[in-house]
Design a protein around this motif. Structure first.
Motif, PDB file in Angstrom:
ATOM      1  N   ASP A  33       0.614  -1.200   0.089  1.00  0.00           N
ATOM      2  CA  ASP A  33      -0.056  -0.092  -0.058  1.00  0.00           C
ATOM      3  C   ASP A  33       0.648   1.351  -0.049  1.00  0.00           C
ATOM      4  OD1 ASP A  33      -2.682  -1.186   0.089  1.00  0.00           O
ATOM      5  OD2 ASP A  33      -2.342  -1.539   2.017  1.00  0.00           O
ATOM      6  N   VAL A  39      -0.526  -2.666 -16.581  1.00  0.00           N
ATOM      7  CA  VAL A  39      -0.870  -1.130 -16.810  1.00  0.00           C
ATOM      8  C   VAL A  39       0.751  -0.618 -17.018  1.00  0.00           C
ATOM      9  CG1 VAL A  39      -2.658  -1.120 -15.129  1.00  0.00           C
ATOM     10  CG2 VAL A  39      -0.555  -0.848 -14.119  1.00  0.00           C
ATOM     11  N   GLN A  82       4.762   2.952  -8.849  1.00  0.00           N
ATOM     12  CA  GLN A  82       3.265   3.266  -8.495  1.00  0.00           C
ATOM     13  C   GLN A  82       2.323   2.971  -9.545  1.00  0.00           C
ATOM     14  OE1 GLN A  82       2.542   7.186  -7.210  1.00  0.00           O
ATOM     15  NE2 GLN A  82       0.863   6.711  -5.985  1.00  0.00           N
ATOM     16  N   THR A  83       1.370   2.337  -9.449  1.00  0.00           N
ATOM     17  CA  THR A  83       0.381   2.208  -9.959  1.00  0.00           C
ATOM     18  C   THR A  83      -1.208   2.340  -9.514  1.00  0.00           C
ATOM     19  OG1 THR A  83      -0.237  -0.108  -9.550  1.00  0.00           O
ATOM     20  CG2 THR A  83       1.335   0.144 -11.462  1.00  0.00           C
ATOM     21  N   GLN A  84      -2.247   2.243 -10.201  1.00  0.00           N
ATOM     22  CA  GLN A  84      -3.502   2.410  -9.367  1.00  0.00           C
ATOM     23  C   GLN A  84      -3.760   1.477  -8.283  1.00  0.00           C
ATOM     24  OE1 GLN A  84      -3.371   1.834 -12.484  1.00  0.00           O
ATOM     25  NE2 GLN A  84      -5.320   0.737 -13.429  1.00  0.00           N
ATOM     26  N   PHE A  85      -2.966   0.347  -8.290  1.00  0.00           N
ATOM     27  CA  PHE A  85      -3.302  -0.749  -7.330  1.00  0.00           C
ATOM     28  C   PHE A  85      -2.487  -0.534  -6.146  1.00  0.00           C
ATOM     29  CE2 PHE A  85      -3.618  -2.507 -11.680  1.00  0.00           C
ATOM     30  CZ  PHE A  85      -5.106  -2.655 -11.724  1.00  0.00           C
TER      31      PHE A  85
END
Length: 268
Positions: A150, A196, A217-220
């Protein structure tokens, strides 16, 4: 890789493989000697013949046993339908709406079948689509692992542990990706287009056996990625995927056809 097809036909109940033209013809066929009666109401032979034709188109046999079983089902259906009619369900507002919707679906299917019949897909179109898809997949596949967390700080700590010699597989147990955490973070073989963009770009820059030394970093969340291996893309032969290409192009054609109809319609 060809399974991600547009679902417009399914949404409209447009089953390309169903002989809808035969269905329309069966509905308009002149009355023939009935194959049976239920409480004095005939079951037309055209109804039996239509179901047989549907089943044989799907590879099922047309024999006396099969026709007997179909007729038995038609008799049961007629018995139940008559009882529903006797109880007044045919006058129910909800039932009438459903019948109207079913009528529309049959008409839509008939129109789409006719359009596809008059706009057949050529081999050149399928080859062009194949070439486009092949180019979009690239010429390499990557076998990668990742650990998803996270926070940036968590990913940074994992990288620090990797530099100290901790195995990637052991650290992967911290990952919040349930599909890979129990497999040491293994994502198996994939084209970069599967991922992605930030993930794919970071993966493509790695050397075999290396991992990202800064979190990705990705949206996940935040990823630590390791590249295990690289190989040339194994793409299926054109002839082996022609049925999928045909379905794909037909669905695209239906999309275009429906869009044209909507553009001409007066919608208020």
């Amino acid at each position: 890789m060809f399974s991600h097809l547009v679902r417009l036909l399914a949404a409209l109940s447009l089953c390309v493989s169903t002989p809808i033209g035969a269905q329309t013809a069966a509905q308009k066929a002149p009355a023939s000697k009935p194959v049976g009666t239920v409480n004095g109401k005939p079951i037309p032979k055209s109804r039996l013949d239509f179901i047989v034709k549907q089943r044989t188109a799907q590879g099922q046999p047309d024999n006396e046993q099969a026709r007997k079983a179909i007729l038995d089902n038609l008799i049961t259906q007629e018995v139940v339908a008559q009882e529903a009619d006797r109880k007044g369900f045919s006058k129910s507002a909800d039932v009438r709406v459903q019948l109207d919707l079913m009528r529309q679906q049959v008409l839509v299917q008939a129109l789409v079948q006719d359009h596809l019949k008059t706009h057949p897909v050529k081999d050149e179109e399928m080859l062009a689509e194949y070439t486009k898809l092949k180019a979009s997949r690239g010429d390499k596949e990557y076998k990668a692992r990742h650990i998803l967390v996270d926070k940036d700080s968590e990913a940074t700590e994992i990288i620090a542990q990797l530099k100290k010699g901790t195995k990637f597989e052991d650290l992967a147990k911290q990952s919040k990706d349930p599909g890979s955490k129990e497999k040491g973070g293994d994502l198996d073989w994939n084209s970069p287009t599967t991922f992605v963009k930030p993930f794919a770009e970071a993966l493509a820059k790695l050397e075999k056996g290396k991992y990202t030394e800064t979190p990705v970093q990705t949206q996940f969340g935040w990823h630590v990625i390791q590249l295990d291996d690289v190989r040339s893309m194994q793409f299926p032969a054109f002839d082996s995927v022609k049925p999928q290409l045909l379905s794909r192009i037909q669905e695209q054609e239906v999309q275009k056809f429906v869009a044209e109809l909507r553009s001409k319609a007066k919608v208020e």
